[in-house]
Write a protein that holds these residues in place. Structure first.
Motif: not given
Length: 179
Positions: A151-161, A164-166
């Motif tokens: 699991x990468x930081x980039x994948x989790x960053x995309x998931x977080x945003x 946050x939006x949805x």
């Protein structure tokens, strides 16, 4: 009370997450030493498993292909045998059991939703306390050993945003998106 050990194949990041969040003990299952996570029969996961487990006459084969084992404490369950009100009480206490493949994806999605909600709340709390998003995500990855699960930081960053939006409950009304 007797119990049933249920071997499962979960997504690797869910195994890392659950090993940290759930209580378990070391046991031997079909000659294989493993950590078994305790799941009470009255819990949501326990009742889901009891409803969908199938009895078999022998231990599950290829035990090394499973990556997590759940211990469901139950001696019996009610199983409806027709559309009416007829049911039989089925003893599971001394039986070998398995979860049919059609329910494995469902249990993965249930645990995935828990993982995502925990992730979002963890990161969001840190961000509200003025931590950078990147640092909060890396702390979560480190806490649950997610680098080992690729699991990468980039994948989790995309998931977080996205969350946050949805909103946290978006996937309860829509299909759970895989990355």
């Amino acid at each position: 009370m007797s119990s049933n050990i249920v071997p499962l194949r979960l997504r690797p990041h869910l195994v890392s997450f659950l090993m940290k969040e759930m209580k378990g003990v070391g046991k031997s299952f079909a000659g294989y030493k493993c950590k078994v996570l305790n799941v009470p029969a009255y819990s949501f996961i326990g009742s889901f498993l009891l409803e969908h487990l199938e009895k078999i006459d022998y231990p599950v084969k290829n035990i090394e292909t499973f990556n997590i084992f759940l211990d469901v404490a139950a001696t019996s369950r009610k199983r409806y045998v027709s559309k009416g009100n007829f049911y039989k009480i089925e003893s599971l206490g001394k039986s070998f059991v398995y979860l049919p493949e059609e329910f494995v994806e469902t249990i993965n999605n249930i645990f995935e939703q828990q993982f995502r909600n925990s992730f979002f709340n963890f990161v969001d709390a840190r961000v509200e306390n003025n931590a950078p998003v990147t640092q909060a995500i890396l702390s979560f990855i480190d806490k649950y050993d997610l680098f080992e699960a690729n699991v990468t930081q980039i994948q989790l960053r995309q998931l977080y945003y996205r969350m946050k939006e949805e909103g946290l409950c978006f996937s309860l009304q829509n299909k759970l998106r895989r990355q």
